[in-house]
Scaffold this active site. Structure first.
Site, mmCIF file in Angstrom:
data_model
loop_
_atom_site.group_PDB
_atom_site.id
_atom_site.type_symbol
_atom_site.label_atom_id
_atom_site.label_comp_id
_atom_site.label_asym_id
_atom_site.label_seq_id
_atom_site.Cartn_x
_atom_site.Cartn_y
_atom_site.Cartn_z
ATOM 1 N N GLU B 51 0.806 -1.230 0.000
ATOM 2 C CA GLU B 51 0.000 0.000 0.000
ATOM 3 C C GLU B 51 0.836 1.277 0.000
ATOM 4 O OE1 GLU B 51 -0.652 -2.575 2.018
ATOM 5 O OE2 GLU B 51 -2.759 -3.136 1.845
ATOM 6 N N PHE B 113 -11.411 -6.033 14.896
ATOM 7 C CA PHE B 113 -10.378 -6.525 13.999
ATOM 8 C C PHE B 113 -10.143 -5.519 12.872
ATOM 9 C CE2 PHE B 113 -9.200 -9.124 10.223
ATOM 10 C CZ PHE B 113 -7.915 -9.445 10.652
ATOM 11 N N GLN B 114 -8.891 -5.136 12.694
ATOM 12 C CA GLN B 114 -8.467 -4.182 11.669
ATOM 13 C C GLN B 114 -9.097 -2.798 11.805
ATOM 14 O OE1 GLN B 114 -8.608 -6.242 7.838
ATOM 15 N NE2 GLN B 114 -6.558 -7.051 8.279
ATOM 16 N N LYS B 163 -17.820 -0.027 6.711
ATOM 17 C CA LYS B 163 -18.376 -1.111 5.904
ATOM 18 C C LYS B 163 -19.896 -1.021 5.776
ATOM 19 C CE LYS B 163 -17.782 -6.140 5.582
ATOM 20 N NZ LYS B 163 -17.188 -6.309 4.243
ATOM 21 N N MET B 469 24.154 8.861 0.038
ATOM 22 C CA MET B 469 23.924 10.214 0.523
ATOM 23 C C MET B 469 24.375 10.377 1.976
ATOM 24 S SD MET B 469 22.945 12.941 -0.562
ATOM 25 C CE MET B 469 21.624 13.981 -1.036
HETATM 26 C C1 LIG Z 1 12.461 6.205 3.965
HETATM 27 C C2 LIG Z 1 13.765 6.885 4.179
HETATM 28 N N1 LIG Z 1 14.655 6.410 5.073
HETATM 29 C C3 LIG Z 1 15.850 7.022 5.233
HETATM 30 C C4 LIG Z 1 16.173 8.145 4.526
HETATM 31 C C5 LIG Z 1 17.512 8.839 4.728
HETATM 32 N N2 LIG Z 1 18.328 8.725 3.509
HETATM 33 C C6 LIG Z 1 18.352 9.694 2.575
HETATM 34 S S1 LIG Z 1 19.282 9.297 1.246
HETATM 35 C C7 LIG Z 1 19.712 7.822 1.921
HETATM 36 C C8 LIG Z 1 20.602 6.866 1.175
HETATM 37 C C9 LIG Z 1 20.011 6.355 -0.065
HETATM 38 O O1 LIG Z 1 20.793 5.299 -0.558
HETATM 39 P P1 LIG Z 1 20.594 4.787 -2.020
HETATM 40 O O2 LIG Z 1 19.174 4.531 -2.304
HETATM 41 O O3 LIG Z 1 21.529 3.658 -2.269
HETATM 42 O O4 LIG Z 1 21.009 6.052 -2.910
HETATM 43 P P2 LIG Z 1 22.443 6.747 -3.064
HETATM 44 O O5 LIG Z 1 22.491 7.890 -2.122
HETATM 45 O O6 LIG Z 1 23.488 5.726 -2.775
HETATM 46 O O7 LIG Z 1 22.461 7.218 -4.476
HETATM 47 C C10 LIG Z 1 19.116 7.657 3.172
HETATM 48 C C11 LIG Z 1 19.326 6.487 4.027
HETATM 49 C C12 LIG Z 1 15.184 8.639 3.634
HETATM 50 N N3 LIG Z 1 15.372 9.759 2.933
HETATM 51 N N4 LIG Z 1 14.016 7.991 3.460
#
Ligand SMILES: Cc1ncc(C[n+]2csc(CCOP(=O)(O)OP(=O)(O)O)c2C)c(N)n1
Ligand SMILES: [Mg+2]
Lengths: 165, 575
Positions: B51, B113-114, B163, B469
């Protein structure tokens, strides 16, 4: 940082109170009191909100409230002519005979009703402006051993000719 | 008046709103609705595999078509899984109507439930949320939901459907008008205020337009281009505003903000008039507020009055729809004499072009350059991370090239499902998803959806074996303490590891094999020379998705970078 008052017209629906209070907590706005009640129109409720903020945050709060679909109208009561009162109950316990006499005198002078008492306790009801209620609480807490305070939060309405807040 | 069930009225509402595609995941509390949908061939129901992805798919569909995206999920876990998707749409102003099943009214409050209070859970992350507690309100509430979602500043609206309400008989009327006393979005421009802003523009020496996502949402790209050409005033954009003017336009200076271009960040710092349209001045754009546009008067046009003077003090506020405002401006503006200022800006641009510091071997930039050279008519959708920033830096956009990205929330896992939604709404366009090895795995299960729907989306997966990142931040600001960013790490690795060694364990999963397991295609690219052939092969696969896994260096950085809290002009330009 200053005290401000807002009056809100909102839809009388479930979830609206939660929406408004959630807005304040979610955005870390400083909410001091909030009262809500029905109006002459059963589909509309009115809220009176007291808060503390700087000018900019206050502008933001008003805009954010206006943005809520459930909010019909936001009125800033901070500088407008209004009547505003708050219900206050104070229960004073562990009173000596002298305390009781004193409490009845205070009630008379401050325009407070004593609505219940026994040999060592007194229950006062006070419908006053918030600052007068504050003054009464200060007085009672300095002069008496045990007090219990319940306050309702202010409600306010626009004045016709005179102001009282 | 005919008496019909709630489910029939819902389908009628979808038809009247012109909805031909919805994203739905069934469950106990919506079986009646799915049964009704079973009998209607005019509404396509896409079955995603989660979802959260479902909402992102509806979001990508909405952003790329301008229509309202429609989600339908069951209550409890189904509804709770939508939360991240809803927040993502909310912070990027995407119109969605999210329908959730709910337990029967008589059971609400019993911890049935749910049962989950989804209206309460999402109250602060959607534009509006409401439970239908009476069959007689169903038509009005649905009508209002669509209206609220798409008007004013668009956003997601949640409608919770108990529902019993959905099986109850009631009026078959679907209203054609809305009247919500607390919601009267106005788009009209205050001409007096606008003229004041234009006067300021005319007397400024160093003006600049700062354009946010509002211009793209309002569809005012042509008007903006005209405005820029009439006034000869240069433009910078936020991440969400990118593409509002052709990125090759001579007056376009790039993005501002944390990973903005040198010229754009300096332009904002040194300008004497910042004329901003459709941005909320997020901290990623402004960085240190007190130094942001420190010498400038600021004009701010935005449809959301609450966005004005929220983060930045503004000299002339104008609440209006971007398109109406720009169109009105065209009547009052003149060509501006800014030769000296332009000279300065172009010098900055020439001396500090956007590049990749090390562009040796296979890099993200080379892949994006290939897209720039070969794609004329495409939608590019990114996930979140370094690959997103490189895309936003290097991808050329114009009228036929659109970019979708999660800006406000920065939701990993957004890119791939959003790309599927975009493809479903734009059958004849090339849709390219750019993802990372981390984010791709946050909704990888959607490969099944893409295969099932035969969606030939090209997924460029930049595999740098890390959450790049975050790794970049650790490289620059945490002494290379690489904490929890290595996606190759296994139990056998040393507790503290500062990077590359020949003994690193193999990457898991094997994305190429995984693609094949799903019935999709997978190609691994390790050298620059293979880029073209890989794209050619992917383009030939017209009945399903193709993953192209590009193995890139984990030490590649996104530069320039402004550290959070530092002024925009203090950019780290090299490392
Ligand atoms: C749901 C979520 N969890 C954590 C983060 C923090 N975060 C931002 S960029 C990143 C790394 C992303 O890694 P990847 O998808 O391999 O992309 P890259 O930066 O290596 O190109 C993280 C952990 C986020 N933005 N969203
Ligand atoms: Mg990565």
């Amino acid at each position: 940082m200053e005290k401000r008052w807002l009056s809100l017209f909102v839809e009388n629906d479930i979830g609206v109170l939660s929406k408004i209070s959630g807005l304040f907590s979610g955005k870390a706005y400083n909410l001091e009191s909030l009262t809500v009640g029905m109006t002459e129109d059963e589909t509309v409720s009115r809220m009176t909100i007291r808060l503390i903020s700087d000018d900019e945050t206050f502008e933001q709060i008003k805009k954010q409230l206006n943005r809520c679909i459930e909010v019909i109208k936001v009125i800033d009561f901070t500088n407008s002519p209004i009547h505003m009162k708050e219900l206050l109950f104070v229960k004073v316990r562990k009173c000596s005979k002298g305390d009781l006499d004193e409490l009845f005198r205070i009630a008379e002078v401050f325009g407070v009703s004593i609505i219940d008492y026994d040999k060592e306790s007194v229950l006062m009801e006070c419908v006053q402006t918030e600052s007068k209620n504050n003054a009464l609480i200060t007085l009672l807490s300095s002069d008496f051993q045990s007090i219990e305070v319940v306050r309702g939060g202010s409600v306010a309405i626009e004045s016709i000719s005179i102001t009282e807040r | 008046m005919q008496q019909i069930r709630g489910t029939s009225l819902l389908v009628k509402a979808l038809q009247e709103e012109g909805v031909d595609t919805i994203f739905g995941y069934p469950g106990g509390l919506v079986t009646d609705i799915f049964d009704e949908l079973y009998h209607h061939d005019d509404i396509k129901v896409v079955l995603p595999r989660h979802e959260q992805a479902l909402v992102h798919e509806a979001d990508g569909y909405a952003r790329s078509t301008g229509k309202v995206g429609v989600c339908l999920v069951t209550g409890g876990p189904g509804a709770a899984n939508m939360v991240t998707g809803i927040a993502t749409a909310y912070y990027d102003s995407v119109p969605l109507v999210c329908l959730s099943g709910q337990v029967a009214s008589s059971l609400i409050g019993d911890d049935a439930f749910q049962e989950a209070d989804i209206v309460g859970i999402t109250r602060n992350i959607c534009k509006h949320g409401v439970i239908v507690n009476d069959r007689k309100n169903l038509g009005r509430i649905l009508k209002e939901a669509f209206y609220i979602a798409r008007t004013g500043k668009p956003g997601p609206v949640l409608v919770d459907l108990p529902k019993n309400v959905m099986v109850e008989l009631g009026s078959d009327e679907y209203p054609d008008k809305v009247n919500i006393r607390g919601y009267k979005p106005s788009t009209k421009v205050h001409i007096g205020q606008l003229k004041k802003a234009v006067d300021l523009l005319n007397t400024s020496q160093k003006p600049i337009f700062l354009i946010g996502g509002g211009v793209n949402i309002a569809g005012a790209q042509a008007e903006l281009t005209k405005l820029v050409e009439l006034t000869k005033i240069p433009v910078v954009t936020t991440m969400m505003g990118k593409g509002s003017i052709d990125t090759k336009h001579p007056y376009y200076l790039g993005n501002v903000g944390m990973h903005g271009s040198y010229a754009a960040n300096m332009a904002v710092t040194e300008c004497d008039l910042l004329f901003s349209i459709g941005t909320r001045f997020s901290d990623r754009v402004t960085s240190k507020i007190s130094e942001f546009a420190r010498n400038a008067k600021i004009v701010h046009i935005d449809i959301d009055s609450a966005a004005i003077s929220k983060n930045i003090k503004v000299d002339i506020p104008i609440v209006a729809d971007a398109k109406e405002a720009i169109t009105a401006m065209l009547n009052y503006v003149n060509e501006h004499e800014t030769a000296e200022w332009l000279q300065q800006l172009f010098t900055w641009q020439a001396t500090h072009p956007l590049t990749m510091q090390s562009n040796n071997g296979l890099t993200a930039k080379k892949v994006i350059d290939h897209i720039n050279e070969t794609c004329q008519d495409a939608i590019v959708v990114t996930d979140v991370g370094q690959h997103q920033m490189w895309t936003i830096q290097f991808l050329e956009l114009n009228r036929n090239m659109q970019l979708l990205t999660s800006g406000g929330m920065g939701t990993m896992g957004y890119g791939f499902p959003a790309a599927l939604g975009a493809k479903l709404g734009n059958e004849h366009k090339t849709v390219i998803c750019i993802s990372g090895d981390g984010g791709m795995q946050m909704n990888i299960q959607e490969l099944a959806t893409a295969v099932a729907e035969e969606l030939p989306v090209i997924i460029c997966l930049f595999n740098n074996s890390s959450l790049g990142m975050v790794r970049q931040v650790q490289t620059l600001f945490f002494e290379k303490n690489y904490s929890s960013i290595c996606t190759r790490r296994r139990k056998s690795c040393p507790r503290k590891c500062s990077g590359t060694s020949d003994q690193c364990p193999p990457y898991s999963p094997d994305f190429v094999a995984l693609a094949k397991a799903y019935g999709a295609e997978g190609i691994r690219v390790t050298t620059e020379g293979e880029i073209g052939a890989a794209f050619d092969q992917a383009l030939k696969n017209t009945d399903g998705p193709t993953i192209i896994e590009f193995i890139i260096d984990k030490d590649d950085l996104v530069l320039p970078m402004v550290q959070g809290g530092k002024p925009l002009y203090e950019m780290i330009l090299e490392y």
